[in-house]
Design a protein around this motif. Structure first.
Motif, PDB file in Angstrom:
ATOM      1  N   GLY A 137       0.835  -1.186   0.000  1.00 28.46           N
ATOM      2  CA  GLY A 137       0.000   0.000   0.000  1.00 28.46           C
ATOM      3  C   GLY A 137       0.874   1.240   0.000  1.00 28.46           C
ATOM      4  O   GLY A 137       1.729   1.402   0.865  1.00 28.46           O
ATOM      5  N   THR A 138       0.680   2.092  -0.976  1.00 29.87           N
ATOM      6  CA  THR A 138       1.524   3.282  -1.092  1.00 29.87           C
ATOM      7  C   THR A 138       0.667   4.539  -1.104  1.00 29.87           C
ATOM      8  O   THR A 138      -0.547   4.490  -1.318  1.00 29.87           O
ATOM      9  CB  THR A 138       2.369   3.246  -2.383  1.00 29.87           C
ATOM     10  N   ILE A 139       1.315   5.647  -0.898  1.00 27.60           N
ATOM     11  CA  ILE A 139       0.636   6.941  -0.966  1.00 27.60           C
ATOM     12  C   ILE A 139       1.639   7.961  -1.490  1.00 27.60           C
ATOM     13  O   ILE A 139       2.850   7.833  -1.280  1.00 27.60           O
ATOM     14  CB  ILE A 139       0.094   7.333   0.424  1.00 27.60           C
ATOM     15  N   CYS A 140       1.149   8.957  -2.212  1.00 22.70           N
ATOM     16  CA  CYS A 140       2.038   9.897  -2.898  1.00 22.70           C
ATOM     17  C   CYS A 140       2.585  10.954  -1.945  1.00 22.70           C
ATOM     18  O   CYS A 140       2.279  10.973  -0.751  1.00 22.70           O
ATOM     19  CB  CYS A 140       1.294  10.567  -4.055  1.00 22.70           C
ATOM     20  N   GLY A 141       3.372  11.847  -2.485  1.00 28.29           N
ATOM     21  CA  GLY A 141       3.981  12.895  -1.669  1.00 28.29           C
ATOM     22  C   GLY A 141       2.965  13.816  -1.033  1.00 28.29           C
ATOM     23  O   GLY A 141       3.134  14.263   0.105  1.00 28.29           O
ATOM     24  N   ARG A 142       1.884  14.099  -1.754  1.00 24.05           N
ATOM     25  CA  ARG A 142       0.850  14.949  -1.177  1.00 24.05           C
ATOM     26  C   ARG A 142       0.181  14.245  -0.005  1.00 24.05           C
ATOM     27  O   ARG A 142      -0.125  14.857   1.012  1.00 24.05           O
ATOM     28  CB  ARG A 142      -0.182  15.321  -2.235  1.00 24.05           C
ATOM     29  N   GLY A 143      -0.051  12.940  -0.157  1.00 21.83           N
ATOM     30  CA  GLY A 143      -0.635  12.177   0.942  1.00 21.83           C
ATOM     31  C   GLY A 143       0.282  12.121   2.141  1.00 21.83           C
ATOM     32  O   GLY A 143      -0.163  12.225   3.293  1.00 21.83           O
ATOM     33  N   ASN A 144       1.577  11.959   1.886  1.00 26.49           N
ATOM     34  CA  ASN A 144       2.536  11.951   2.983  1.00 26.49           C
ATOM     35  C   ASN A 144       2.628  13.314   3.657  1.00 26.49           C
ATOM     36  O   ASN A 144       3.037  13.416   4.812  1.00 26.49           O
ATOM     37  CB  ASN A 144       3.917  11.545   2.467  1.00 26.49           C
ATOM     38  N   GLY A 145       2.239  14.373   2.923  1.00 31.40           N
ATOM     39  CA  GLY A 145       2.245  15.706   3.501  1.00 31.40           C
ATOM     40  C   GLY A 145       1.249  15.867   4.636  1.00 31.40           C
ATOM     41  O   GLY A 145       1.287  16.868   5.359  1.00 31.40           O
ATOM     42  N   THR A 146       0.352  14.872   4.790  1.00 31.17           N
ATOM     43  CA  THR A 146      -0.589  14.902   5.906  1.00 31.17           C
ATOM     44  C   THR A 146       0.150  15.033   7.227  1.00 31.17           C
ATOM     45  O   THR A 146      -0.288  15.746   8.136  1.00 31.17           O
ATOM     46  CB  THR A 146      -1.439  13.624   5.923  1.00 31.17           C
ATOM     47  N   LEU A 147       1.265  14.331   7.354  1.00 30.42           N
ATOM     48  CA  LEU A 147       2.035  14.366   8.599  1.00 30.42           C
ATOM     49  C   LEU A 147       2.486  15.783   8.915  1.00 30.42           C
ATOM     50  O   LEU A 147       2.351  16.257  10.049  1.00 30.42           O
ATOM     51  CB  LEU A 147       3.240  13.434   8.491  1.00 30.42           C
ATOM     52  N   ASP A 148       3.004  16.493   7.920  1.00 31.30           N
ATOM     53  CA  ASP A 148       3.455  17.865   8.141  1.00 31.30           C
ATOM     54  C   ASP A 148       2.270  18.807   8.388  1.00 31.30           C
ATOM     55  O   ASP A 148       2.355  19.730   9.196  1.00 31.30           O
ATOM     56  CB  ASP A 148       4.259  18.360   6.942  1.00 31.30           C
ATOM     57  N   ALA A 149       1.160  18.564   7.680  1.00 32.07           N
ATOM     58  CA  ALA A 149       0.000  19.441   7.841  1.00 32.07           C
ATOM     59  C   ALA A 149      -0.573  19.363   9.245  1.00 32.07           C
ATOM     60  O   ALA A 149      -0.917  20.375   9.855  1.00 32.07           O
ATOM     61  CB  ALA A 149      -1.073  19.077   6.815  1.00 32.07           C
ATOM     62  N   VAL A 150      -0.655  18.139   9.767  1.00 32.42           N
ATOM     63  CA  VAL A 150      -1.211  17.968  11.109  1.00 32.42           C
ATOM     64  C   VAL A 150      -0.253  18.500  12.165  1.00 32.42           C
ATOM     65  O   VAL A 150      -0.675  19.066  13.176  1.00 32.42           O
ATOM     66  CB  VAL A 150      -1.523  16.476  11.364  1.00 32.42           C
ATOM     67  N   SER A 151       1.048  18.340  11.933  1.00 29.84           N
ATOM     68  CA  SER A 151       2.050  18.730  12.926  1.00 29.84           C
ATOM     69  C   SER A 151       2.528  20.164  12.761  1.00 29.84           C
ATOM     70  O   SER A 151       3.375  20.611  13.538  1.00 29.84           O
ATOM     71  CB  SER A 151       3.257  17.780  12.841  1.00 29.84           C
ATOM     72  N   GLN A 152       2.011  20.887  11.761  1.00 28.54           N
ATOM     73  CA  GLN A 152       2.463  22.253  11.483  1.00 28.54           C
ATOM     74  C   GLN A 152       2.188  23.157  12.683  1.00 28.54           C
ATOM     75  O   GLN A 152       1.046  23.310  13.115  1.00 28.54           O
ATOM     76  CB  GLN A 152       1.737  22.781  10.252  1.00 28.54           C
ATOM     77  N   PRO A 153       3.236  23.797  13.240  1.00 27.53           N
ATOM     78  CA  PRO A 153       3.030  24.667  14.411  1.00 27.53           C
ATOM     79  C   PRO A 153       2.074  25.818  14.138  1.00 27.53           C
ATOM     80  O   PRO A 153       1.389  26.290  15.046  1.00 27.53           O
ATOM     81  CB  PRO A 153       4.446  25.176  14.725  1.00 27.53           C
ATOM     82  N   GLY A 154       2.010  26.290  12.889  1.00 28.13           N
ATOM     83  CA  GLY A 154       1.149  27.409  12.558  1.00 28.13           C
ATOM     84  C   GLY A 154      -0.257  27.015  12.141  1.00 28.13           C
ATOM     85  O   GLY A 154      -1.022  27.858  11.687  1.00 28.13           O
ATOM     86  N   ARG A 155      -0.609  25.755  12.301  1.00 28.89           N
ATOM     87  CA  ARG A 155      -1.933  25.284  11.900  1.00 28.89           C
ATOM     88  C   ARG A 155      -3.016  25.934  12.763  1.00 28.89           C
ATOM     89  O   ARG A 155      -2.891  26.009  13.981  1.00 28.89           O
ATOM     90  CB  ARG A 155      -2.007  23.764  12.046  1.00 28.89           C
ATOM     91  N   ILE A 156      -4.085  26.420  12.115  1.00 26.25           N
ATOM     92  CA  ILE A 156      -5.179  27.072  12.831  1.00 26.25           C
ATOM     93  C   ILE A 156      -6.148  26.005  13.322  1.00 26.25           C
ATOM     94  O   ILE A 156      -6.726  25.263  12.520  1.00 26.25           O
ATOM     95  CB  ILE A 156      -5.903  28.080  11.933  1.00 26.25           C
ATOM     96  N   THR A 157      -6.319  25.929  14.621  1.00 28.81           N
ATOM     97  CA  THR A 157      -7.198  24.918  15.210  1.00 28.81           C
ATOM     98  C   THR A 157      -8.332  25.537  16.020  1.00 28.81           C
ATOM     99  O   THR A 157      -9.108  24.800  16.636  1.00 28.81           O
ATOM    100  CB  THR A 157      -6.391  23.974  16.115  1.00 28.81           C
ATOM    101  N   THR A 158      -8.437  26.843  16.039  1.00 22.38           N
ATOM    102  CA  THR A 158      -9.494  27.521  16.788  1.00 22.38           C
ATOM    103  C   THR A 158      -9.907  28.776  16.013  1.00 22.38           C
ATOM    104  O   THR A 158      -9.104  29.310  15.230  1.00 22.38           O
ATOM    105  CB  THR A 158      -8.993  27.913  18.199  1.00 22.38           C
ATOM    106  N   PRO A 159     -11.134  29.255  16.168  1.00 23.97           N
ATOM    107  CA  PRO A 159     -11.541  30.478  15.461  1.00 23.97           C
ATOM    108  C   PRO A 159     -10.657  31.666  15.851  1.00 23.97           C
ATOM    109  O   PRO A 159     -10.256  31.805  17.008  1.00 23.97           O
ATOM    110  CB  PRO A 159     -12.989  30.695  15.929  1.00 23.97           C
ATOM    111  N   LEU A 160     -10.362  32.521  14.880  1.00 25.05           N
ATOM    112  CA  LEU A 160      -9.561  33.719  15.113  1.00 25.05           C
ATOM    113  C   LEU A 160     -10.387  34.959  14.784  1.00 25.05           C
ATOM    114  O   LEU A 160     -11.108  34.989  13.787  1.00 25.05           O
ATOM    115  CB  LEU A 160      -8.299  33.700  14.250  1.00 25.05           C
ATOM    116  N   LYS A 161     -10.265  35.964  15.625  1.00 26.26           N
ATOM    117  CA  LYS A 161     -10.971  37.226  15.425  1.00 26.26           C
ATOM    118  C   LYS A 161      -9.951  38.346  15.253  1.00 26.26           C
ATOM    119  O   LYS A 161      -8.926  38.369  15.936  1.00 26.26           O
ATOM    120  CB  LYS A 161     -11.880  37.523  16.629  1.00 26.26           C
TER     121      LYS A 161
END
Length: 258
Positions: A137-161
């Protein structure tokens, strides 16, 4: 690194055991940084991620590491609908790795039937019983980017005003209850930063009778001031379309609308 006193035969046997037993994250981009085979001459690991399971190369018996959670899911990196395989640390919930899903025909050679037990998935990706690696079972580079997307320190996880003038890039986190109340009720939402004007909420705009501008009737009723800009079509498009129709706005677009 291989020990200096290891002979050729021991080295070859150890490599075989390594391929059979260390099956964590089988798939492109998901190989662990360190994998050590049991009963080999390899030194103990100093770094790396935990192995989620081991398969006995002779009997095919599966030993699962309960400290690691494995979830078979689907990738939303594009519209190919490939399957992915996510490894999580049970204690922290941290994503350890992303790999291909052996059950999904979009990313697996000889995919497993959906009714096959999870232990069979481990065996199929190993070399147990001399059968060879039956499923990859394989997945492409974009799929592997899930790891970086979830772990990204700048990821927005709450509403911003907005916490400053428009364009200043100043924001503050708020709760979901506050977000829903302000978007629905409206009012002087930015009074605390010196802005005194009223902002209409959804309740004020929900008007399918009063025109936006009587001199330009083609603009339609006030409800058309709401614009819904959709993303992927995996369920959200239908939900947004239903909301737009109920609210009374014709401005409902998907991300691929022209």
């Amino acid at each position: 690194m291989v020990q200096a006193n290891m002979d050729r035969r021991t080295f070859v046997e150890a490599l075989g055991a390594l391929g059979a037993l260390s099956i964590a994250g089988v798939g492109i981009g998901s190989q662990p940084s360190v994998a050590v085979a049991a009963e080999s001459a390899f030194p103990p690991p100093q770094t790396g991620k935990p192995v989620e399971a081991k398969v006995d190369p002779k009997t095919g018996d599966v030993s699962v590491n309960e400290d690691v959670i494995v979830r078979y899911s689907g990738c939303v990196g594009c519209y190919q609908s490939c399957g992915n395989r996510i490894k999580l640390d049970r204690a922290t919930g941290r994503v350890l790795g992303v790999g291909g899903n052996p059950y999904n025909p979009s990313g697996a050679v000889k995919p497993l039937p959906f009714e096959a037990p999870l232990e069979e998935a481990y065996r199929s990706m190993s070399y147990a019983n001399g059968a060879g690696n039956l499923t990859r079972g394989t997945i492409c580079g974009r799929g592997n980017g899930t790891l970086d997307a979830v772990s990204q320190p700048g990821r927005i996880t709450t509403p911003l005003k907005r916490a400053g003038k428009r364009g200043e890039g100043k924001w503050k986190p708020i709760g979901w209850d506050q977000l829903l109340k302000e978007v629905t009720e409206g009012g002087k939402l930015f009074a605390e930063i010196g802005e005194d004007h009223d902002i209409e909420g959804f309740k004020a705009v929900h008007d399918t009778v009063t025109p936006i501008n009587p001199e330009q009737p083609d603009l339609g009723p006030k409800s058309n001031q709401i614009i819904i800009w959709n993303t992927r079509a995996d369920g959200r498009r239908q939900l947004n379309a239903r909301f737009a129709q109920t609210f009374g706005t014709v401005n409902n677009f998907s991300h691929n609308s022209s």
